[in-house]
Design an enzyme around this catalytic site. Structure first.
Site, short mmCIF file in Angstrom:
data_model
loop_
_atom_site.label_atom_id
_atom_site.label_comp_id
_atom_site.label_asym_id
_atom_site.label_seq_id
_atom_site.Cartn_x
_atom_site.Cartn_y
_atom_site.Cartn_z
N ASP A 70 0.80 -1.03 -0.08
CA ASP A 70 0.15 -0.01 -0.11
C ASP A 70 0.62 1.40 0.08
O ASP A 70 0.38 2.45 -0.44
CB ASP A 70 -0.81 -0.03 1.20
CG ASP A 70 -0.20 0.47 2.41
OD1 ASP A 70 0.63 -0.22 2.93
OD2 ASP A 70 -0.67 1.60 2.97
N ASP A 108 6.30 0.34 2.40
CA ASP A 108 6.73 -0.78 3.23
C ASP A 108 6.24 -1.97 2.38
O ASP A 108 5.68 -1.89 1.20
CB ASP A 108 5.99 -0.88 4.44
CG ASP A 108 4.69 -0.58 4.60
OD1 ASP A 108 4.12 -0.96 3.81
OD2 ASP A 108 4.28 -0.08 6.00
N TYR A 136 -3.54 1.10 10.74
CA TYR A 136 -4.81 1.44 9.65
C TYR A 136 -5.79 1.12 10.88
O TYR A 136 -6.69 0.17 10.41
CB TYR A 136 -4.72 0.99 8.63
CG TYR A 136 -3.87 1.25 7.50
CD1 TYR A 136 -4.35 2.56 6.94
CD2 TYR A 136 -2.95 0.59 6.97
CE1 TYR A 136 -3.45 3.05 5.75
CE2 TYR A 136 -1.97 1.22 6.13
CZ TYR A 136 -2.25 2.48 5.74
OH TYR A 136 -1.53 3.08 4.58
#
Length: 617
Positions: free
Chosen positions: A78, A81, A230
């Protein structure tokens, strides 16, 4: 099948003319669009295809899910990383698909339709793998904490690739709901080009929505390791969001009834918000419902839909600085400012929603009613354009925050793969700690230019520090890039009016390696679809592929010669030549006229063939 063509009303013509004069500032939105899509190829996980354009990337994550006995190879990293976080990835696919739903003809006119569909499919193929059972979804691969201990290329990964799931006992209504929305939106995008794949996506979307709604719970309660990265604010918005997209995809009134009946209890008509993001879908939901209201045909729900519209307009007026003080903050240089961490992702999503809503208003020549006055569709688009222009370089730093666009852009992007020499240049494994010592702490610019990456951007005073360690400002994410696709496509389309002249793109710094943007020279476009599937006696699955060729050159074409690679079965409609894998149009078709389609078919197992133009007159 060719993309749909819509008549251009007088109001649209006037809008185009006036906006093109604004766009005469000189930004090449077509180039920005192509680079934005290129970034998704840099974020691919899994076995990379032969036509991969970002050559400094290689295969990675080829054993993802194997410890859990499931194939989770593929999908996207995303950000900078190597964790595959399900919630922001699904949101990104929803936004990519929404870009196609609203701006299909603009994306096609910019010769980016195939790349946009490929970007979506790379993610949806992965989510199909992750949804092996109706009430189960693999929601994450990799652990953010252990992943962040290392600075290494994805091709060299040594960190654990643990996979995490949500199911009936450990629910995740937010991630399952967003994935349902993504697959439903993608089903619309693929419907004209691959109907069987579209139907498959819709089947998974329906199952995931039922799972999300029936077994309710936050996914970070079921997967605690995701909280630091998240954390979900709740799943109410995702349930409504998923139902809204399923209504868009199916026209089934039951889904609209769900959005209306649960508008109060799940907050759709209660929450007035000023941001739209991977975690907060209310503004997008409210704008979709305003679209339903404007389209008509749902009169029994009008009262509730008007409440949704009111909340949509609150969001838009807040961004446009016309909401009686309840506005989104702005930097002195004119950038919307939401958060110190990756602010640009909120800017791109807000600007995208403005472009979408302006399109909803334009056919009826309607205005947006804000507390501080009415705003025309043109003015909404002007503001959206101001945000796009800031991103591309019209800002106090005179810097493009879209990497690789124009001459000045961040060169120390917080991205592991971009900051370490490619395997093709440095084949030896770069160890976990070695990566920090030799590459992360390096004062040199990244050896690989990650074209099209939208970095986090400047602070509230328009200040930007181009340092790899400054991840709040220099890390990109696909959640920020996805809305740019529709936004740049719309602006590119409108900028092609009288008097438009794109700025000449400055050369890249010669000391930094780069992947060149593709040069589109084909006079024709190819639209692939699968019209039938079956199994042989030996259990091999075969596909009947239909390819529609459309002449987009604007003039008649003769002697079209095509190369067809990876063809393993019979082909009908083209004539073979004495050259291997080379075909021409049939003898009876002397001329391929502009915008006239020609169809041929082939049958084979496995992936579709690759078709390219060799020559033509």
């Amino acid at each position: 099948m060719a993309y749909l063509l819509f008549p251009l009303a007088l109001a649209s013509f006037l809008l185009l003319s006036s906006l093109s004069s604004v766009a005469g500032g000189g930004f090449d939105y077509g180039d920005a669009l192509s680079k934005s899509l290129l970034f998704f190829e840099a974020q691919r996980s899994g076995k990379l295809p032969a036509d991969q354009r970002v050559k400094w990337r290689g295969d990675s994550g080829l054993k993802d899910g194997f410890l859990q006995g499931v194939d989770l190879v593929g999908g996207y990293y995303d950000s900078g990383d190597h964790v595959k976080f399900g919630l922001p990835i699904a949101y990104s696919l929803t936004m990519l698909s929404w870009s196609l739903v609203e701006f299909e003809k603009e994306i096609a006119a910019a010769n980016q339709l195939e790349y946009a569909l490929n970007a979506i499919k790379w993610g949806t193929d992965y989510f199909i793998k992750a949804h092996k059972q109706p009430n189960l979804l693999w929601a994450q691969v990799g652990d953010g904490n252990t992943d962040h201990y290392c600075w290494e290329r994805a091709e060299d990964m040594t960190t654990p690739r643990t996979a995490f799931k949500v199911d009936t006992e450990n629910p995740g209504s937010d991630v399952a709901g967003e994935t349902a929305a993504a697959l439903a939106a993608a089903s619309i995008a693929f419907r004209p080009y691959n109907s069987s794949y579209s139907q498959l996506l819709l089947l998974h979307a329906k199952q995931l929505f039922t799972f999300a709604d029936t077994f309710r719970g936050k996914y970070d309660d079921s997967i605690p390791v995701v909280r630091e990265f998240y954390r979900s604010s709740g799943y109410d918005d995702e349930l409504l969001w998923a139902a809204a997209w399923l209504f868009e995809a199916t026209d089934d009134e039951e889904y609209l009834k769900y959005v209306v009946d649960n508008s109060g209890s799940l907050g759709g008509t209660e929450w007035a918000v000023k941001e739209f993001s991977w975690d907060n879908k209310y503004a997008g939901l409210q704008i979709l419902m305003a679209k339903v209201l404007k389209q008509g045909g749902s009169e029994s729900y009008t009262a509730t839909l008007k409440q949704y519209q009111a909340k949509a307009e609150f969001f838009l007026c807040s961004s446009l600085q016309k909401n009686n003080g309840y506005n989104v903050a702005m930097t002195p240089g004119g950038l919307l400012y939401f958060d110190e961490w990756n602010n640009m992702q909120y800017v791109s999503s807000s600007a995208f929603l403005m472009a979408v809503y302006a399109d909803y208003l334009s056919p009826t020549n309607s205005n947006l009613n804000c507390p501080e006055g009415q705003v025309t569709p043109h003015q909404i688009l002007q503001f959206a354009q101001s945000q796009a222009d800031y991103i591309l370089g019209k800002n106090p730093k005179l810097m493009s925050y879209l990497v690789g666009y124009q001459g000045q852009y961040p060169i120390n992007v917080h991205h592991r793969g971009a900051s370490i020499q490619s395997k093709s240049v440095l084949p030896a494994i770069v160890g976990c700690i070695q990566g920090f010592e030799q590459w992360y702490d390096s004062k040199k610019g990244n050896p690989n230019v990650i074209l099209g990456a939208l970095v986090g951007g400047p602070d509230h005073q328009d200040q930007f520090v181009d340092q790899r360690s400054n991840y709040e400002q220099t890390e990109p994410a696909i959640a920020g890039n996805a809305p740019l696709v529709g936004l740049f496509a719309k602006l590119h389309s409108l900028s092609q009016g009288p008097g438009y002249a794109a700025k000449e793109t400055k050369p890249y710094p010669p000391t930094i390696a780069r992947s060149p943007s593709p040069v589109i020279v084909n006079p024709v476009e190819f639209f692939h679809s699968i019209t039938n599937t079956w199994y042989s006696d030996k259990g091999v699955k075969y596909y009947r592929h239909k390819v529609t060729i459309i002449n987009k050159s604007g003039k008649p074409i003769t002697n079209l010669k095509l190369a067809i690679e990876n063809l393993s079965g019979p082909l009908w409609g083209l004539s073979p030549t004495q050259e291997k894998n080379v075909y021409v149009l049939p003898e009876w078709l002397k001329v391929l006229n502009p915008n006239k389609p020609f169809i041929f078919v082939y049958v084979q197992g496995g992936l579709q063939a690759k078709i390219s133009v060799i020559s033509y007159n």
